[in-house]
Design a protein around this motif. Structure first.
Motif, PDB file in Angstrom:
ATOM      1  N   ALA A 137     102.125   1.983  27.958  1.00  0.00           N
ATOM      2  CA  ALA A 137     103.023   1.899  29.109  1.00  0.00           C
ATOM      3  C   ALA A 137     103.616   3.262  29.445  1.00  0.00           C
ATOM      4  N   THR A 138     104.025   3.986  28.434  1.00  0.00           N
ATOM      5  CA  THR A 138     104.600   5.312  28.646  1.00  0.00           C
ATOM      6  C   THR A 138     103.546   6.272  29.196  1.00  0.00           C
ATOM      7  N   ALA A 139     102.339   6.177  28.670  1.00  0.00           N
ATOM      8  CA  ALA A 139     101.246   7.028  29.159  1.00  0.00           C
ATOM      9  C   ALA A 139     100.945   6.734  30.630  1.00  0.00           C
ATOM     10  N   CYS A 140     100.881   5.457  30.991  1.00  0.00           N
ATOM     11  CA  CYS A 140     100.605   5.098  32.390  1.00  0.00           C
ATOM     12  C   CYS A 140     101.715   5.579  33.325  1.00  0.00           C
ATOM     13  N   ALA A 141     102.958   5.468  32.877  1.00  0.00           N
ATOM     14  CA  ALA A 141     104.073   5.984  33.682  1.00  0.00           C
ATOM     15  C   ALA A 141     103.973   7.503  33.808  1.00  0.00           C
ATOM     16  N   GLY A 142     103.538   8.153  32.751  1.00  0.00           N
ATOM     17  CA  GLY A 142     103.365   9.603  32.790  1.00  0.00           C
ATOM     18  C   GLY A 142     102.255  10.032  33.740  1.00  0.00           C
ATOM     19  N   VAL A 143     101.167   9.279  33.761  1.00  0.00           N
ATOM     20  CA  VAL A 143     100.067   9.598  34.681  1.00  0.00           C
ATOM     21  C   VAL A 143     100.539   9.459  36.131  1.00  0.00           C
ATOM     22  N   ALA A 144     101.252   8.388  36.439  1.00  0.00           N
ATOM     23  CA  ALA A 144     101.770   8.199  37.798  1.00  0.00           C
ATOM     24  C   ALA A 144     102.705   9.348  38.182  1.00  0.00           C
ATOM     25  N   THR A 145     103.564   9.719  37.265  1.00  0.00           N
ATOM     26  CA  THR A 145     104.489  10.822  37.528  1.00  0.00           C
ATOM     27  C   THR A 145     103.728  12.125  37.725  1.00  0.00           C
ATOM     28  N   GLY A 146     102.719  12.350  36.912  1.00  0.00           N
ATOM     29  CA  GLY A 146     101.912  13.564  37.054  1.00  0.00           C
ATOM     30  C   GLY A 146     101.202  13.640  38.391  1.00  0.00           C
ATOM     31  N   CYS A 147     100.627  12.530  38.818  1.00  0.00           N
ATOM     32  CA  CYS A 147      99.944  12.509  40.120  1.00  0.00           C
ATOM     33  C   CYS A 147     100.908  12.837  41.246  1.00  0.00           C
ATOM     34  N   LEU A 148     102.069  12.205  41.232  1.00  0.00           N
ATOM     35  CA  LEU A 148     103.042  12.427  42.299  1.00  0.00           C
ATOM     36  C   LEU A 148     103.675  13.813  42.215  1.00  0.00           C
ATOM     37  N   THR A 149     103.771  14.360  41.009  1.00  0.00           N
ATOM     38  CA  THR A 149     104.259  15.730  40.851  1.00  0.00           C
ATOM     39  C   THR A 149     103.295  16.704  41.518  1.00  0.00           C
TER      40      THR A 149
ATOM     41  N   VAL B 111     102.124  20.703  45.154  1.00  0.00           N
ATOM     42  CA  VAL B 111     100.981  21.415  45.722  1.00  0.00           C
ATOM     43  C   VAL B 111     100.687  20.952  47.145  1.00  0.00           C
ATOM     44  N   ASP B 112     100.375  19.678  47.318  1.00  0.00           N
ATOM     45  CA  ASP B 112      99.961  19.191  48.634  1.00  0.00           C
ATOM     46  C   ASP B 112     101.075  19.287  49.669  1.00  0.00           C
ATOM     47  N   VAL B 113     102.258  18.815  49.316  1.00  0.00           N
ATOM     48  CA  VAL B 113     103.376  18.851  50.264  1.00  0.00           C
ATOM     49  C   VAL B 113     103.680  20.294  50.659  1.00  0.00           C
ATOM     50  N   ARG B 114     103.707  21.182  49.688  1.00  0.00           N
ATOM     51  CA  ARG B 114     103.991  22.591  49.988  1.00  0.00           C
ATOM     52  C   ARG B 114     102.892  23.204  50.846  1.00  0.00           C
TER      53      ARG B 114
ATOM     54  N   LYS C  89     109.022  15.272  53.438  1.00  0.00           N
ATOM     55  CA  LYS C  89     110.393  15.047  52.980  1.00  0.00           C
ATOM     56  C   LYS C  89     110.530  13.684  52.299  1.00  0.00           C
ATOM     57  N   LEU C  90     109.944  12.672  52.904  1.00  0.00           N
ATOM     58  CA  LEU C  90     110.067  11.315  52.367  1.00  0.00           C
ATOM     59  C   LEU C  90     109.184  11.069  51.152  1.00  0.00           C
ATOM     60  N   HIS C  91     108.181  11.909  50.956  1.00  0.00           N
ATOM     61  CA  HIS C  91     107.291  11.732  49.805  1.00  0.00           C
ATOM     62  C   HIS C  91     108.025  11.880  48.484  1.00  0.00           C
ATOM     63  N   HIS C  92     108.978  12.784  48.410  1.00  0.00           N
ATOM     64  CA  HIS C  92     109.633  13.115  47.145  1.00  0.00           C
ATOM     65  C   HIS C  92     110.359  11.929  46.516  1.00  0.00           C
ATOM     66  N   VAL C  93     110.749  10.956  47.296  1.00  0.00           N
ATOM     67  CA  VAL C  93     111.393   9.749  46.759  1.00  0.00           C
ATOM     68  C   VAL C  93     110.459   9.061  45.766  1.00  0.00           C
ATOM     69  N   ARG C  94     109.172   9.062  46.064  1.00  0.00           N
ATOM     70  CA  ARG C  94     108.196   8.429  45.174  1.00  0.00           C
ATOM     71  C   ARG C  94     108.150   9.151  43.830  1.00  0.00           C
ATOM     72  N   LEU C  95     108.222  10.466  43.858  1.00  0.00           N
ATOM     73  CA  LEU C  95     108.227  11.234  42.615  1.00  0.00           C
ATOM     74  C   LEU C  95     109.486  10.943  41.804  1.00  0.00           C
ATOM     75  N   VAL C  96     110.618  10.867  42.456  1.00  0.00           N
ATOM     76  CA  VAL C  96     111.873  10.585  41.749  1.00  0.00           C
ATOM     77  C   VAL C  96     111.799   9.218  41.067  1.00  0.00           C
TER      78      VAL C  96
END
Length: 153
Positions: free
Chosen positions: A16-28, A33-36, A130-137
């Protein structure tokens, strides 16, 4: 204690922790990179790059994130059921909100960027970024809660 002797509770918590980490990594990656990159193109009046790139970029990102988010939700629900640690339920809820947030809040901008003309691209891209960052948080908060839960098991 060898890896083979890890009990199901600990294994579920690790997964579970690994899967949450993968999601966070993708959104990071998207935020860092992409947003910038998108914002740089808007700033430098290269909206044609976004206009041509976004329709290709979005479906691939969506196709990656759907299984990533589903695995994060399912694995954290399983970890919660096995460990009764509420942080896994919080993590499942936070990750589970990312998909609907994307569809409801970002959906209009996503469709506009996939089909937009040059006049709309700049403003729509800025709003989307701007609105994308909410998903990362949300993902990062869930990952942090899963890490705390894993440390306590």
């Amino acid at each position: 204690m060898s890896f083979l002797s890890i009990d199901n509770k600990k294994l579920a918590a690790i997964a579970a922790t690994a899967c949450a980490g993968v999601a966070t990594g993708c959104l990071t990656f998207v935020s860092a990179v992409d947003v910038r990159s998108f914002l740089s193109h808007v700033k430098n009046d290269k909206v044609d790059v976004i206009k041509h790139h976004f329709p290709v970029w979005w479906p691939y990102g969506r196709d990656l994130m759907i299984p990533v988010l589903l695995s994060g939700v399912i694995s954290n629900i399983m970890a919660f059921r096995l460990t009764n640690h509420v942080n896994f339920a919080y993590t499942a809820s936070l990750i589970g909100c990312i998909g609907p947030y994307t569809g409801i809040i970002l959906g209009e901008d996503i469709e506009a960027l996939r089909k937009s003309n040059d006049e709309e691209v700049g403003e729509t891209a800025r709003r989307f970024c701007k609105l994308h960052h909410v998903r990362l948080v949300a993902a990062a908060a869930g990952f942090g809660m899963a890490l705390v839960a894993l440390a306590e098991i």
